[in-house]
Design an enzyme around this catalytic site. Structure first.
Site, PDB file in Angstrom:
ATOM      1  N   VAL A 196       2.713   4.829   1.505  1.00  0.00           N
ATOM      2  CA  VAL A 196       3.531   4.966   2.777  1.00  0.00           C
ATOM      3  C   VAL A 196       2.642   5.269   3.864  1.00  0.00           C
ATOM      4  CG1 VAL A 196       5.371   6.408   3.498  1.00  0.00           C
ATOM      5  CG2 VAL A 196       5.651   5.663   1.072  1.00  0.00           C
ATOM      6  N   GLY A 254       0.713  -1.234   0.033  1.00  0.00           N
ATOM      7  CA  GLY A 254      -0.038   0.048   0.123  1.00  0.00           C
ATOM      8  C   GLY A 254       0.924   1.193  -0.082  1.00  0.00           C
ATOM      9  N   SER A 294      33.971  -2.295 -29.734  1.00  0.00           N
ATOM     10  CA  SER A 294      33.312  -3.422 -28.892  1.00  0.00           C
ATOM     11  C   SER A 294      33.342  -3.157 -27.275  1.00  0.00           C
ATOM     12  CB  SER A 294      33.803  -4.909 -29.434  1.00  0.00           C
ATOM     13  OG  SER A 294      35.071  -4.972 -29.502  1.00  0.00           O
TER      14      SER A 294
END
Length: 667
Positions: free
Chosen positions: A33, A31, A542
């Site tokens: 804070v 839920g 690379s």
């Protein structure tokens, strides 16, 4: 006294036996804070008598010292274990707690409410049967309520409790409760939460937690504990599904026994039932169901067993044993939901590992089709996924796996993503369905293989991969190496980074995701050229180890030679033959390797060239010598001498002479 002791021992044994056979329910609280999640769990622990005297004493002391209830017992402190949580009065990490009642055992996960801890909540919810979503009665449905409800729906938790908490702060108002329930119901329909159970409560005061409260006479439903004790758990539902058991271990203690051990994730099984091993599709009959306590006549979901089959068929760890009349699909390309859990973004095309059940395979993802704004549920365009982001992607595996859609079976449809280098878990996902092309595209068998092509050229195929910073000298050295190999009558091709970007990779930029795709394409081309029997030289910056490792895996063992052209960035910047470093320093060139984009040097290259100690000619000679040491230049071509004047006068035509020439000299 002995008789009394025996009775006590018997009572204890009976209690432990009964406790052992209680069902186990896993649930989460989530839920916004400060909605009271930790307080609720603390209250459950307190009311279920799961606290020892020293814990109660510590709770009383902590409540006075750092509590938020004015010296009264602050039940949240039983769960908020991190000092940062206690200081801020919030939950950061997932906190697991065990408690038990006469009817059932419970493991509850207190999950954080902040958006930046989405990955923590997903972790806690991944094994849950029930989600308890708390809403502060004073605030109603908030953004975080919607986000957590969406995640609960995404993860597939079927049982949802809407706990409207802190009702004591609004005078236990029925109208407030019903207004919040009506608002949430409208939202729940949007995300596919067809059913939920709403309970008015006060975790702090204990209303409707373990018993019905006199403060809410208008509520005729069960208290939270009564609901948790009676709700059907996923293990019970799983027993009605088709049989599935991922094989975790091939159990062969001696020559007379061979069994396949694992946990049954769905369905039930009896001796004599027909099973199919996937992905091999070999069938057999169950001969025995073996456990530590003896053979079983019936095994059900949730049990760990060893199956002995009537036939000797090849089965390995990671294979899935399934009911022969209700099979999962087998595929290697899918659409899936993906939750990204790493600080490093998900890069399309980068090779990762995917673990589903007991099988680990290679995987790469496409760019997301979209990512989801978990606050508004809006679908947004995306090229990658960052930490805590959720998106829908296509993924491709390096081999086919058996699977069920996640909504049908969470165990055979859920997966985690693992970084190949660090072995960290970086993501989690849910398979939707197999892509049609995974079923319709097959490898076409060819008569002429890579060995035949290489034999025609009298050489061994190889990929020589040059990597290093811009300006290190990769292209110069690679060009000299190709000249030397050409002089040795070797068939070669040089793939240069700049040249490839004029055509094949013309559409790519220089972001991290584009660099990954750049190397992925080149690695595939290099593999095809090696299949053609060529010695392929690849000269690319690379910058990432993962992509170089992927390129290595594309070719046969012993045919890949990584050459690290090691040049300090200061030296490379002084050379700057293309003026790129100057542009990067001015800010005109973004994502330039070594300046504002990282370069990950090879950890174990076949050859390291220090260009501050060796010129280009000597470096090229060192590369050729390394190829000779690796045996990649064995089998030198047969020298060919053009036809002599005598042969010409004897009537040998040029065409006939050319036909007799060794294949390695044909142009």
């Amino acid at each position: 006294m002995a008789h009394v002791s025996d009775l006590i021992a018997q009572d204890i044994a009976a209690y432990l036996k009964a406790h052992e056979h209680k069902s186990l329910l896993r649930f989460i609280t989530c839920g916004s804070v400060d909605d009271g999640k930790s307080t609720l769990i603390g209250r459950l622990l307190y009311e279920s008598k799961m606290l020892f005297e020293d814990q109660l004493a510590a709770l009383e002391a902590d409540s006075k010292r750092v509590g938020t209830q004015g010296g009264e017992l602050d039940f949240a402190l039983l769960v908020d274990g991190l000092s940062a949580e206690r200081e801020q009065g919030i939950t950061i990490d997932v906190a697991y707690r065990f408690f038990s009642t006469d009817r059932r055992k419970f493991i509850v996960a207190d999950t954080p409410g902040h958006e930046q801890y989405t990955r923590n909540m997903v972790t806690g919810a991944s094994t849950a049967d029930v989600a308890v979503i708390l809403i502060d009665a004073r605030k109603g449905v908030l953004t975080q309520t919607r986000r957590h409800s969406f995640l609960v729906s995404l993860i597939g938790i079927r049982h949802v409790v809407l706990a409207i908490n802190k009702l004591d702060r609004v005078g236990y108002s029925q109208s407030v409760f019903e207004r919040i329930v009506d608002e949430y119901r409208l939202f729940a329909r949007e995300i596919g939460l067809d059913a939920f159970h709403a309970i008015p409560m006060s975790a702090l005061k204990g209303d409707n937690i373990t018993t019905r409260s006199d403060n809410t006479p208008w509520y005729d439903g069960p208290a939270l504990m009564a609901y948790l004790e009676s709700v059907e758990i996923d293990a019970e539902t799983a027993q009605r599904q088709p049989f599935r058991m991922p094989v975790q271990w091939v159990n062969r203690p001696n020559l007379d026994f061979r069994g396949f051990s694992g946990r049954i994730v769905s369905g039930s099984l009896r001796p004599g039932d027909r099973l199919r091993a996937l992905p091999s599709s070999r069938e057999s009959t169950v001969k025995r169901i073996v456990t530590h306590d003896g053979d079983l006549a019936l095994a059900v979901a949730g049990q760990s067993v060893t199956l002995v089959l009537a036939d000797e068929i090849d089965i390995s760890r990671g294979d899935v044993l399934a009911a022969a009349d209700a099979l999962p699909e087998v595929a290697d390309q899918f659409e899936a939901n993906l939750v990204w859990m790493s600080d490093e973004p998900m890069l399309p095309g980068r090779p990762y590992l995917l673990k589903v059940g007991a099988r680990t395979v290679g995987v790469s993802f496409t760019a997301p089709k979209y990512k989801v704004n978990v606050n508004s549920l809006e679908h947004l365009a995306a090229r990658t996924l960052e930490l805590n982001e959720i998106g829908v992607c296509n993924l491709s595996l390096d081999r086919a796996i058996p699977f069920d859609a996640y909504e049908a079976n969470r165990d055979t449809g859920g997966f985690i993503v693992i970084d190949r280098l660090s072995n960290n878990t970086v993501g989690a996902g849910m398979l939707h369905f197999a892509l049609r092309r995974s079923q319709n595209i097959h490898w076409q068998a060819t008569e002429v293989d890579r060995q035949a092509r290489a034999a025609l050229k009298h050489q061994k195929p190889a990929v020589v991969w040059f990597t290093g910073l811009s300006g290190a000298g990769k292209s110069t050295i690679a060009n000299l190496v190709e000249k030397k190999l050409h002089a040795l009558a070797r068939h070669t091709y040089l793939l240069d980074g700049d040249n490839v970007r004029h055509g094949l990779n013309k559409d790519l930029g220089f972001t991290e995701s584009d660099r990954v795709e750049n190397i992925r394409r080149v690695a595939e081309v290099a593999r095809l050229m090696a299949d053609a029997g060529l010695i392929t030289l690849v000269s690319f910056i690379s910058p990432f180890r993962a992509e170089r490792a992927m390129a290595r895996e594309r070719v046969a063992a012993g045919e890949f030679c990584e050459v690290f052209v090691d040049t300090p960035i200061g030296v490379a910047e002084q050379r700057d033959p293309k003026g790129l470093y100057k542009k990067a320093r001015r800010g005109d060139l973004k994502n330039f390797t070594g300046i504002d984009s990282p370069y990950e040097p090879p950890e174990a290259p076949e050859l390291r060239i220090d260009t501050t100690q060796m010129d280009a000619e000597a470096a090229a000679e060192a590369v050729v010598e390394q190829l000779q040491r690796m045996g990649l230049l064995d089998g030198m071509p047969v020298p060919f001498t053009p036809p002599s004047a005598e042969a010409s006068r004897a009537g040998a035509s040029p065409a006939r002479s050319r036909a007799r020439a060794p294949a390695s000299w044909l142009r």
